[in-house]
Design a protein around this motif. Structure first.
Motif, PDB file in Angstrom:
ATOM      1  N   PHE A 174      51.158  50.238  52.272  1.00 58.46           N
ATOM      2  CA  PHE A 174      52.235  51.301  52.962  1.00 58.46           C
ATOM      3  C   PHE A 174      51.561  52.564  52.334  1.00 58.46           C
ATOM      4  O   PHE A 174      51.549  52.664  51.111  1.00 58.46           O
ATOM      5  N   PRO A 175      51.784  53.541  52.996  1.00 61.28           N
ATOM      6  CA  PRO A 175      51.536  55.037  52.518  1.00 61.28           C
ATOM      7  C   PRO A 175      52.422  55.370  51.355  1.00 61.28           C
ATOM      8  O   PRO A 175      51.946  56.110  50.617  1.00 61.28           O
ATOM      9  N   GLY A 176      53.557  54.770  51.497  1.00 63.76           N
ATOM     10  CA  GLY A 176      54.449  55.105  50.088  1.00 63.76           C
ATOM     11  C   GLY A 176      54.274  54.464  49.052  1.00 63.76           C
ATOM     12  O   GLY A 176      55.226  54.432  48.114  1.00 63.76           O
ATOM     13  N   THR A 177      53.516  53.453  49.062  1.00 61.49           N
ATOM     14  CA  THR A 177      53.265  52.387  47.860  1.00 61.49           C
ATOM     15  C   THR A 177      52.234  53.079  46.852  1.00 61.49           C
ATOM     16  O   THR A 177      51.284  53.689  47.335  1.00 61.49           O
ATOM     17  N   SER A 178      52.112  52.770  45.671  1.00 58.96           N
ATOM     18  CA  SER A 178      51.129  52.997  44.431  1.00 58.96           C
ATOM     19  C   SER A 178      50.399  51.897  44.173  1.00 58.96           C
ATOM     20  O   SER A 178      51.134  50.880  43.762  1.00 58.96           O
ATOM     21  N   LEU A 179      49.289  52.095  43.885  1.00 59.68           N
ATOM     22  CA  LEU A 179      48.300  51.125  43.247  1.00 59.68           C
ATOM     23  C   LEU A 179      47.852  51.616  42.027  1.00 59.68           C
ATOM     24  O   LEU A 179      47.275  52.834  41.943  1.00 59.68           O
ATOM     25  N   ILE A 180      47.971  51.125  40.716  1.00 58.88           N
ATOM     26  CA  ILE A 180      47.646  51.639  39.434  1.00 58.88           C
ATOM     27  C   ILE A 180      46.637  50.500  39.097  1.00 58.88           C
ATOM     28  O   ILE A 180      46.881  49.374  38.854  1.00 58.88           O
ATOM     29  N   VAL A 181      45.581  50.992  38.668  1.00 55.10           N
ATOM     30  CA  VAL A 181      44.513  50.143  37.959  1.00 55.10           C
ATOM     31  C   VAL A 181      44.216  50.611  36.525  1.00 55.10           C
ATOM     32  O   VAL A 181      44.053  51.561  36.244  1.00 55.10           O
ATOM     33  N   LEU A 182      44.301  49.524  35.591  1.00 55.65           N
ATOM     34  CA  LEU A 182      44.397  49.827  34.293  1.00 55.65           C
ATOM     35  C   LEU A 182      43.150  48.859  33.594  1.00 55.65           C
ATOM     36  O   LEU A 182      43.209  47.765  33.828  1.00 55.65           O
ATOM     37  N   ARG A 183      42.289  49.588  33.143  1.00 52.89           N
ATOM     38  CA  ARG A 183      41.192  48.894  32.701  1.00 52.89           C
ATOM     39  C   ARG A 183      40.627  49.191  31.383  1.00 52.89           C
ATOM     40  O   ARG A 183      41.158  50.452  30.919  1.00 52.89           O
ATOM     41  N   GLY A 184      39.839  48.658  30.521  1.00 58.28           N
ATOM     42  CA  GLY A 184      39.516  48.951  29.342  1.00 58.28           C
ATOM     43  C   GLY A 184      38.949  47.880  28.788  1.00 58.28           C
ATOM     44  O   GLY A 184      38.880  46.524  29.017  1.00 58.28           O
ATOM     45  N   ASP A 185      38.335  47.975  27.294  1.00 62.00           N
ATOM     46  CA  ASP A 185      37.943  46.901  26.622  1.00 62.00           C
ATOM     47  C   ASP A 185      39.018  46.024  25.894  1.00 62.00           C
ATOM     48  O   ASP A 185      40.111  46.055  26.211  1.00 62.00           O
ATOM     49  N   SER A 186      38.601  44.966  25.511  1.00 64.85           N
ATOM     50  CA  SER A 186      39.544  44.086  24.733  1.00 64.85           C
ATOM     51  C   SER A 186      40.532  44.704  23.738  1.00 64.85           C
ATOM     52  O   SER A 186      40.085  45.519  22.953  1.00 64.85           O
ATOM     53  N   ALA A 187      41.577  44.505  23.570  1.00 65.76           N
ATOM     54  CA  ALA A 187      42.461  45.129  22.952  1.00 65.76           C
ATOM     55  C   ALA A 187      42.954  46.624  22.851  1.00 65.76           C
ATOM     56  O   ALA A 187      43.136  47.206  21.984  1.00 65.76           O
ATOM     57  N   PRO A 237      34.879  44.350  34.099  1.00 67.77           N
ATOM     58  CA  PRO A 237      33.568  45.362  33.964  1.00 67.77           C
ATOM     59  C   PRO A 237      33.348  45.955  35.359  1.00 67.77           C
ATOM     60  O   PRO A 237      33.137  45.230  36.085  1.00 67.77           O
ATOM     61  N   ALA A 238      32.786  47.032  35.226  1.00 68.51           N
ATOM     62  CA  ALA A 238      32.143  47.948  36.300  1.00 68.51           C
ATOM     63  C   ALA A 238      30.979  46.880  37.009  1.00 68.51           C
ATOM     64  O   ALA A 238      30.927  46.915  38.310  1.00 68.51           O
ATOM     65  N   ALA A 239      30.087  46.336  36.227  1.00 68.39           N
ATOM     66  CA  ALA A 239      28.932  45.775  36.798  1.00 68.39           C
ATOM     67  C   ALA A 239      29.738  44.509  37.791  1.00 68.39           C
ATOM     68  O   ALA A 239      29.033  44.363  38.891  1.00 68.39           O
ATOM     69  N   ARG A 240      30.645  43.856  37.369  1.00 67.61           N
ATOM     70  CA  ARG A 240      31.038  42.720  38.230  1.00 67.61           C
ATOM     71  C   ARG A 240      32.238  43.020  39.130  1.00 67.61           C
ATOM     72  O   ARG A 240      32.331  42.677  40.130  1.00 67.61           O
ATOM     73  N   TYR A 241      33.098  44.126  38.679  1.00 64.09           N
ATOM     74  CA  TYR A 241      34.374  44.230  39.339  1.00 64.09           C
ATOM     75  C   TYR A 241      34.166  45.474  40.401  1.00 64.09           C
ATOM     76  O   TYR A 241      34.844  46.096  41.189  1.00 64.09           O
ATOM     77  N   GLY A 242      33.151  46.451  39.725  1.00 67.64           N
ATOM     78  CA  GLY A 242      33.058  47.865  40.534  1.00 67.64           C
ATOM     79  C   GLY A 242      33.050  47.912  41.911  1.00 67.64           C
ATOM     80  O   GLY A 242      33.936  48.516  42.393  1.00 67.64           O
ATOM     81  N   GLU A 294      36.347  49.564  43.774  1.00 69.65           N
ATOM     82  CA  GLU A 294      36.004  50.424  44.858  1.00 69.65           C
ATOM     83  C   GLU A 294      36.429  50.410  46.286  1.00 69.65           C
ATOM     84  O   GLU A 294      36.975  51.320  46.837  1.00 69.65           O
ATOM     85  N   GLU A 295      36.285  49.200  46.913  1.00 70.01           N
ATOM     86  CA  GLU A 295      36.803  48.908  48.114  1.00 70.01           C
ATOM     87  C   GLU A 295      38.401  48.812  48.052  1.00 70.01           C
ATOM     88  O   GLU A 295      39.202  49.214  48.920  1.00 70.01           O
ATOM     89  N   LEU A 316      33.976  53.263  36.355  1.00 72.68           N
ATOM     90  CA  LEU A 316      33.492  53.098  37.615  1.00 72.68           C
ATOM     91  C   LEU A 316      32.829  54.022  38.409  1.00 72.68           C
ATOM     92  O   LEU A 316      32.051  53.826  39.207  1.00 72.68           O
ATOM     93  N   GLY A 317      33.167  55.287  38.105  1.00 73.21           N
ATOM     94  CA  GLY A 317      32.544  56.478  38.675  1.00 73.21           C
ATOM     95  C   GLY A 317      33.122  56.980  39.869  1.00 73.21           C
ATOM     96  O   GLY A 317      32.611  57.545  40.755  1.00 73.21           O
ATOM     97  N   LEU A 318      34.482  56.627  39.974  1.00 76.75           N
ATOM     98  CA  LEU A 318      35.194  56.829  41.154  1.00 76.75           C
ATOM     99  C   LEU A 318      35.741  58.279  40.945  1.00 76.75           C
ATOM    100  O   LEU A 318      36.000  58.809  39.706  1.00 76.75           O
ATOM    101  N   PRO A 319      35.886  59.254  41.788  1.00 75.71           N
ATOM    102  CA  PRO A 319      36.342  60.461  41.581  1.00 75.71           C
ATOM    103  C   PRO A 319      37.359  60.855  40.746  1.00 75.71           C
ATOM    104  O   PRO A 319      37.513  61.898  40.117  1.00 75.71           O
ATOM    105  N   ASP A 320      38.705  59.980  40.969  1.00 76.91           N
ATOM    106  CA  ASP A 320      39.871  60.339  40.312  1.00 76.91           C
ATOM    107  C   ASP A 320      39.998  59.387  38.932  1.00 76.91           C
ATOM    108  O   ASP A 320      41.271  59.304  38.481  1.00 76.91           O
TER     109      ASP A 320
END
Length: 181
Positions: A9-22, A87-92, A96-97, A143-147
């Motif tokens: 829905f336009p009113g919902t937020s999606l937050i993606v947190l990535r990073g190395d182990s620990a 990892p960007a190679a597998r999940y990029g 992105e989609e 990932l190289g995403l703009p934001d």
């Protein structure tokens, strides 16, 4: 694999947190969810892999589309926080989609922690990972995403949670009538 249809829905937020182990992804994600309260769902890649799929060690991560599908299905009225190394190679391509298909606000964060700090943090907790496992650390695997934004390792936990939580709209509290007798 068919492309995802726009979801949520336009009113919902999606937050993606990535990073190395620990890097603190799970801690931050849990605190963000706790700070927001009801209406915020949490998708933890490790939980999905270890508990839901029964992978005791790290031989195979869940197929990326199944991870993204979990996030999209939860987005039916919930804000969603997804966290994992991803990892960007597998999940990029899938991330992105996912970002492109989400109808609401999306924030992508990379918690950047150096190898030495990952090793130090692993030494403070019970973990199936060894120092050799950590050598696959992908410093700034963006990932190289703009934001996409980087949170450096010197950011305090409090500041990091504030940054991420700041991307969620203020919680709405449903008015419940008070019954008096």
């Amino acid at each position: 694999q068919p492309p995802y249809a726009p979801d949520g829905f336009p009113g919902t937020s999606l937050i993606v947190l990535r990073g190395d182990s620990a890097a603190g992804k799970t801690t931050v994600a849990g605190l963000v969810r706790e700070a927001y309260g009801r209406g915020c769902a949490l998708v933890e890649l490790d939980y999905l892999r270890r508990i839901v799929l029964g992978e005791a060690t790290r031989p195979v991560q869940p197929h990326p589309p199944s991870f993204a599908d979990s996030a999209l299905r939860l987005d039916a009225g919930y804000h969603v926080v997804c966290e994992g190394i991803m990892p960007a190679a597998r999940y990029g391509p899938v991330l992105e989609e996912l970002v492109a298909d989400h109808l609401g606000r999306t924030s992508v964060w990379y918690l950047d922690v150096a190898f030495a700090e990952s090793v130090r943090r692993h030494g403070t907790r019970r973990s199936p990972s060894t120092v050799e496992d950590l050598r696959v650390v992908r410093h700034q695997d963006l990932l190289g995403l703009p934001d996409e934004e980087i949170i450096p390792e010197h950011s305090t936990l409090t500041r990091t949670v504030e940054l991420v939580t700041g991307r969620l709209p203020a919680p709405t509290v449903a008015a419940h009538p008070v019954r008096t007798t």
